[in-house]
Design a protein around this motif. Structure first.
Motif, PDB file in Angstrom:
ATOM      1  N   TYR A 158       0.821  -1.201   0.000  1.00  0.00           N
ATOM      2  CA  TYR A 158       0.000   0.000   0.000  1.00  0.00           C
ATOM      3  C   TYR A 158       0.863   1.262   0.000  1.00  0.00           C
ATOM      4  O   TYR A 158       1.842   1.343   0.749  1.00  0.00           O
ATOM      5  CB  TYR A 158      -0.941  -0.024   1.217  1.00  0.00           C
ATOM      6  N   ILE A 159       0.478   2.219  -0.838  1.00  0.00           N
ATOM      7  CA  ILE A 159       1.224   3.476  -0.946  1.00  0.00           C
ATOM      8  C   ILE A 159       1.247   4.167   0.420  1.00  0.00           C
ATOM      9  O   ILE A 159       0.204   4.369   1.037  1.00  0.00           O
ATOM     10  CB  ILE A 159       0.586   4.415  -2.002  1.00  0.00           C
ATOM     11  N   CYS A 160       2.450   4.507   0.879  1.00  0.00           N
ATOM     12  CA  CYS A 160       2.584   5.144   2.195  1.00  0.00           C
ATOM     13  C   CYS A 160       3.344   6.467   2.132  1.00  0.00           C
ATOM     14  O   CYS A 160       3.364   7.212   3.114  1.00  0.00           O
ATOM     15  CB  CYS A 160       3.236   4.197   3.190  1.00  0.00           C
ATOM     16  N   SER A 195       6.794   5.248  -2.206  1.00  0.00           N
ATOM     17  CA  SER A 195       7.002   4.181  -1.220  1.00  0.00           C
ATOM     18  C   SER A 195       5.716   3.403  -1.025  1.00  0.00           C
ATOM     19  O   SER A 195       4.625   3.970  -1.080  1.00  0.00           O
ATOM     20  CB  SER A 195       7.419   4.782   0.130  1.00  0.00           C
ATOM     21  N   TRP A 196       5.886   2.098  -0.787  1.00  0.00           N
ATOM     22  CA  TRP A 196       4.747   1.277  -0.416  1.00  0.00           C
ATOM     23  C   TRP A 196       5.167   0.330   0.681  1.00  0.00           C
ATOM     24  O   TRP A 196       6.348   0.080   0.897  1.00  0.00           O
ATOM     25  CB  TRP A 196       4.123   0.564  -1.594  1.00  0.00           C
ATOM     26  N   ALA A 228       7.033  -4.644   6.047  1.00  0.00           N
ATOM     27  CA  ALA A 228       8.185  -4.106   5.326  1.00  0.00           C
ATOM     28  C   ALA A 228       7.778  -2.808   4.640  1.00  0.00           C
ATOM     29  O   ALA A 228       6.590  -2.538   4.453  1.00  0.00           O
ATOM     30  CB  ALA A 228       8.682  -5.109   4.292  1.00  0.00           C
ATOM     31  N   ARG A 229       8.788  -2.018   4.277  1.00  0.00           N
ATOM     32  CA  ARG A 229       8.535  -0.784   3.532  1.00  0.00           C
ATOM     33  C   ARG A 229       9.575  -0.653   2.433  1.00  0.00           C
ATOM     34  O   ARG A 229      10.775  -0.725   2.687  1.00  0.00           O
ATOM     35  CB  ARG A 229       8.597   0.423   4.458  1.00  0.00           C
ATOM     36  N   ARG A 230       9.096  -0.424   1.207  1.00  0.00           N
ATOM     37  CA  ARG A 230       9.959  -0.204   0.041  1.00  0.00           C
ATOM     38  C   ARG A 230       9.921   1.268  -0.314  1.00  0.00           C
ATOM     39  O   ARG A 230       8.854   1.855  -0.463  1.00  0.00           O
ATOM     40  CB  ARG A 230       9.462  -1.014  -1.151  1.00  0.00           C
ATOM     41  N   ASP A 231      11.092   1.864  -0.424  1.00  0.00           N
ATOM     42  CA  ASP A 231      11.221   3.262  -0.839  1.00  0.00           C
ATOM     43  C   ASP A 231      12.035   3.304  -2.120  1.00  0.00           C
ATOM     44  O   ASP A 231      13.098   2.676  -2.206  1.00  0.00           O
ATOM     45  CB  ASP A 231      11.949   4.079   0.235  1.00  0.00           C
ATOM     46  N   GLN A 232      11.544   4.062  -3.110  1.00  0.00           N
ATOM     47  CA  GLN A 232      12.286   4.307  -4.337  1.00  0.00           C
ATOM     48  C   GLN A 232      12.591   5.800  -4.376  1.00  0.00           C
ATOM     49  O   GLN A 232      11.666   6.618  -4.355  1.00  0.00           O
ATOM     50  CB  GLN A 232      11.485   3.857  -5.552  1.00  0.00           C
ATOM     51  N   VAL A 233      13.872   6.123  -4.407  1.00  0.00           N
ATOM     52  CA  VAL A 233      14.334   7.490  -4.233  1.00  0.00           C
ATOM     53  C   VAL A 233      14.971   8.007  -5.516  1.00  0.00           C
ATOM     54  O   VAL A 233      15.829   7.344  -6.105  1.00  0.00           O
ATOM     55  CB  VAL A 233      15.365   7.566  -3.075  1.00  0.00           C
ATOM     56  N   ILE A 234      14.546   9.197  -5.927  1.00  0.00           N
ATOM     57  CA  ILE A 234      15.125   9.894  -7.077  1.00  0.00           C
ATOM     58  C   ILE A 234      15.759  11.173  -6.541  1.00  0.00           C
ATOM     59  O   ILE A 234      15.088  11.967  -5.877  1.00  0.00           O
ATOM     60  CB  ILE A 234      14.049  10.258  -8.122  1.00  0.00           C
ATOM     61  N   GLU A 235      17.027  11.379  -6.831  1.00  0.00           N
ATOM     62  CA  GLU A 235      17.733  12.589  -6.402  1.00  0.00           C
ATOM     63  C   GLU A 235      18.207  13.343  -7.642  1.00  0.00           C
ATOM     64  O   GLU A 235      19.111  12.867  -8.339  1.00  0.00           O
ATOM     65  CB  GLU A 235      18.938  12.232  -5.531  1.00  0.00           C
ATOM     66  N   PRO A 236      17.615  14.511  -7.943  1.00  0.00           N
ATOM     67  CA  PRO A 236      18.096  15.292  -9.093  1.00  0.00           C
ATOM     68  C   PRO A 236      19.563  15.686  -8.887  1.00  0.00           C
ATOM     69  O   PRO A 236      19.958  16.047  -7.783  1.00  0.00           O
ATOM     70  CB  PRO A 236      17.201  16.527  -9.092  1.00  0.00           C
ATOM     71  N   THR A 237      20.334  15.600  -9.960  1.00  0.00           N
ATOM     72  CA  THR A 237      21.743  16.021  -9.905  1.00  0.00           C
ATOM     73  C   THR A 237      22.023  17.117 -10.926  1.00  0.00           C
ATOM     74  O   THR A 237      23.132  17.625 -10.993  1.00  0.00           O
ATOM     75  CB  THR A 237      22.677  14.817 -10.149  1.00  0.00           C
ATOM     76  N   GLY A 238      21.030  17.460 -11.724  1.00  0.00           N
ATOM     77  CA  GLY A 238      21.139  18.496 -12.743  1.00  0.00           C
ATOM     78  C   GLY A 238      19.818  18.571 -13.490  1.00  0.00           C
ATOM     79  O   GLY A 238      18.882  17.826 -13.180  1.00  0.00           O
ATOM     80  N   GLU A 239      19.753  19.445 -14.474  1.00  0.00           N
ATOM     81  CA  GLU A 239      18.503  19.575 -15.234  1.00  0.00           C
ATOM     82  C   GLU A 239      18.173  18.325 -16.029  1.00  0.00           C
ATOM     83  O   GLU A 239      17.002  18.030 -16.269  1.00  0.00           O
ATOM     84  CB  GLU A 239      18.593  20.784 -16.177  1.00  0.00           C
TER      85      GLU A 239
END
Length: 178
Positions: free
Chosen positions: A89-91, A100-101, A113-124
């Protein structure tokens, strides 16, 4: 690598059912992606197309609203050649940064359990991506010891496939003036 929620989550001593154990977290490799965070986000949210690129999650259905179910079909890395259904379930959701879900503890399935998917911008036109799976509660360390190695392999495969998919989409958009 600790995410913000991990630093404020109840510990195992405070909550033996869903508490956080920093020793029971699988972290994927971090991939540098030559595409904007927006493109990576769009790929992650386009669940009907997961089968086209995702080697681990070959089917996913969700509205992606907070609390919504994410019905998935996963490749079973522990038993090659088989698939397993999974529903979480989306959390957490921060557009272009985090999705994350989670699986809450239940009598039927006492393995939160909890799954996190992380996006970190590093430029345009670049970003980095990684994902984590925190196995929670008193059973978490046992699940981590059993499943951690194949979950890491699945998440690493997904990260590399996401990179390839996002870069191909971005290149096509750039070449077509999108």
């Amino acid at each position: 690598m600790l995410l913000d929620w991990m630093t404020t989550a109840p510990t195992l001593a405070e909550d033996p059912v869903q508490g956080f154990d920093p020793d029971a977290v699988t972290v994927s490799e971090t991939v540098e992606i030559a595409a904007p965070a927006r493109v990576v986000w769009d790929v992650l949210c386009d669940m009907p197309r997961y089968a086209e690129w995702n080697p681990f999650c070959v089917r996913a259905v969700s509205t992606l609203d907070m609390g919504a179910a994410v019905d998935m079909t996963l490749v079973n890395y522990a038993v090659p050649g088989t698939l397993v259904p999974n529903c979480e379930y989306i959390c957490a959701k921060v557009p272009e940064r985090l999705i994350s879900w989670e699986m809450k503890h239940s009598d039927f399935w006492p393995y939160p359990a909890r799954r996190d998917q992380v996006i970190e911008p590093t430029g345009e036109t670049s970003c980095r991506y990684f994902s984590t799976d925190a196995f929670l509660g008193a059973n978490g360390i046992h699940v981590f010891r059993f499943a951690g190695p194949w979950v890491k392999r699945a998440f690493d495969d997904t990260a590399r496939a996401l990179k390839a998919r996002a870069e191909a989409i971005h290149a096509a958009q750039t070449n077509h003036g999108a």
